[in-house]
Design an enzyme around this catalytic site. Sequence first.
Site, PDB file in Angstrom:
ATOM      1  CB  VAL A  11      39.738  53.219  44.024  1.00 55.19           C
ATOM      2  CG1 VAL A  11      39.384  53.044  45.492  1.00 55.19           C
ATOM      3  CG2 VAL A  11      40.815  52.221  43.622  1.00 55.19           C
TER       4      VAL A  11
ATOM      5  CE  LYS B 180      39.186  39.298  40.763  1.00 52.44           C
ATOM      6  NZ  LYS B 180      38.513  39.205  42.061  1.00 52.44           N
TER       7      LYS B 180
ATOM      8  N   GLY C 226      52.463  33.419  31.356  1.00 50.08           N
ATOM      9  CA  GLY C 226      52.076  34.388  30.346  1.00 50.08           C
ATOM     10  C   GLY C 226      53.205  35.327  30.008  1.00 50.08           C
TER      11      GLY C 226
ATOM     12  CB  CYS D 285      47.428  47.388  41.376  1.00 50.83           C
ATOM     13  SG  CYS D 285      45.900  48.315  41.604  1.00 50.83           S
TER      14      CYS D 285
END
Length: 442
Positions: free
Chosen positions: A11, A157, A259, A266
């Site tokens: 970030v 992302k 999946g 996160c």
Amino acid sequence: MNIAVIGTGYVGLVSGTCFAEMGNRVVCVDVLESKIAQLKSGKIPIYEPGLEGLVSKNYQNGNLCFTTSLKEALKKCEIVFIAVGTPMGEDGSADLQYVLQAAKEIGEQMESQLIVVNKSTVPVGTAQRVQEVIFKSLKKRNKIIPFSVASNPEFLKEGDAVNDFLKPDRVIIGVEEEWVEERLRELYAPFCRSCDRFIVMDIKSAEMTKYAANAMLATKISFINEIANICEAVGANVNSVRVGIGSDKRIGYSFIYPGCGYGGSCFPKDVKALSKIALDNGINPKVIHAVEQVNEGQKRVLGKKIVQYFGEDLSERQICLWGLSFKPETDDMREATSIVLINELVARGAVVKVYDPKAMQEAQQFYLKDTPNLLYAKNKYDALEDCDCLVLVTEWKEFRSPDFLEVKERLKSPIIFDGRNQYNAKRLKELGFTYYEIGVKQ
């Protein structure tokens, strides 16, 4: 503007670099001297597509600087972003020690009016705590310096963080004062030129929005995985079901790909933290608990399929695994399904050969450091040699269209367990493969 960013993780480094790209003067601060030295030498400590070039460019033109000194970073600083880690505590709550330490040091070093922005993912009420810590530090110095605390949660992302920051879906700001809103609106204006994506709300709502967003996305993933398990049990095909429900605009196609479970820094952490927030406030978050439980079970689906095929004892088996990172385009292995699967396979006696385009070093040095019976291959085809089957865990692009004839030739047995439903089942069966998908009965 003159900006400081505390923390040079995903970030902090992405945010600081992208602010610098728009002409701001940005100083990124980190306590780790080795990391700062690495950044100054032109190397970045994480893998994120497009980031290294932007860091190098802006460092060379003087827009981006790196230091271990917060005092230096706060000189002439107008806005300081706190972008440090909030790891999960033992009880599932977010550990705020690094955020509060940053706030303490800001109070100890600031010399002029400052906007302090929480960019770390933090529980509701953290801005108030940050404000109190800064006040306390200033009081110890007998200083009266005006400042304001705001919330600006990130929605990046991993694997596409640079693009997300430069072209955001939305920028959410939690503020209490109009002048702070004006300054932050000015800062983000270059990122929101095509349309107004700047959303202003109260601080507590901004803090809550980050958790709510991640919990919603995690819910979609766990929902489609549970549907996949039902489909497999009744003989339906989840790939067809996904298309059928995704065509409904109210649902959409994003995050409804079945999946072998989600991971990363996160979703797992934020789902647990939101659950803890709810419980602390007298709310039983039944849906959130279910999301977490489904995901934990989903990480074991591939292992169950392998055991059902080969039997409980895998001591005579060698298994090839493609993909270690929790998702493609990152080297991040936090909470990755690969870790759960590998540990289960080696516990049953199997030898596991692995290949990942970026996460091999992370696995060897940290997450799978002392794991026995684990071999690392130079490329995806070498990993197949003398193996009884191929297991796809991470859907990297280089795994999407392999030479299946070579795959078949290198494997001892033409068997594929596909944890991401990437391949054409009909085509593989024509080639003589035994092929297992998520949510499709064999």
